[in-house]
Design a protein around this motif. Structure first.
Motif, short mmCIF file in Angstrom:
data_model
loop_
_atom_site.label_atom_id
_atom_site.label_comp_id
_atom_site.label_asym_id
_atom_site.label_seq_id
_atom_site.Cartn_x
_atom_site.Cartn_y
_atom_site.Cartn_z
N GLU A 24 0.80 -1.22 0.00
CA GLU A 24 0.00 0.00 0.00
C GLU A 24 0.84 1.28 0.00
O GLU A 24 0.31 2.38 0.16
N GLU A 26 2.96 3.86 -2.11
CA GLU A 26 3.08 4.30 -3.51
C GLU A 26 4.34 5.15 -3.65
O GLU A 26 4.52 6.13 -2.93
N SER A 28 6.63 7.23 -6.50
CA SER A 28 6.64 7.74 -7.87
C SER A 28 7.77 8.74 -8.02
O SER A 28 8.30 9.27 -7.05
#
Length: 105
Positions: A24, A26, A28
């Motif tokens: 869970e 993330e 980027s």
């Protein structure tokens, strides 16, 4: 809390994210900014108590980090163990140190 370190080949980001499953989290990257996002879903609230300090909260979080150099986006890797996520960002070839041979002649 997080640490950012580097060697000649990689930049390493170690972030403490206890209570959040690795699946869970993330991660980027956009330009030279790495972003880590997640949500801590477990909260224990007891209305009978009056808190003197409350630092463990639930809810969404996001942390953006400016990277010190360009990285190879397609080769970034991340692992998680014991509430710590380690992100390995290989430096772009253009910024890695190069050895230049001096010819005697």
């Amino acid at each position: 809390a997080l640490n950012i370190s580097e060697d000649s080949a990689n930049i390493y980001v170690r972030a403490e994210i206890p209570g959040v499953p690795a699946s869970e989290v993330e991660i980027s990257i956009e330009g030279d900014t790495l972003t880590i996002r997640g949500e801590r879903k477990t909260c224990t609230t007891n209305e009978k108590y009056s808190y003197h300090r409350r630092e463990l909260e639930c809810g969404k979080f996001s942390r953006a980090i400016a990277l010190p150099t360009k990285v190879q986006v397609d080769k970034i890797g991340a692992t998680a163990a014991n509430g710590i996520v380690t992100i390995t960002l290989p430096k772009a070839e253009a910024v890695k140190p190069k050895q230049i041979k001096v010819n005697v002649g």
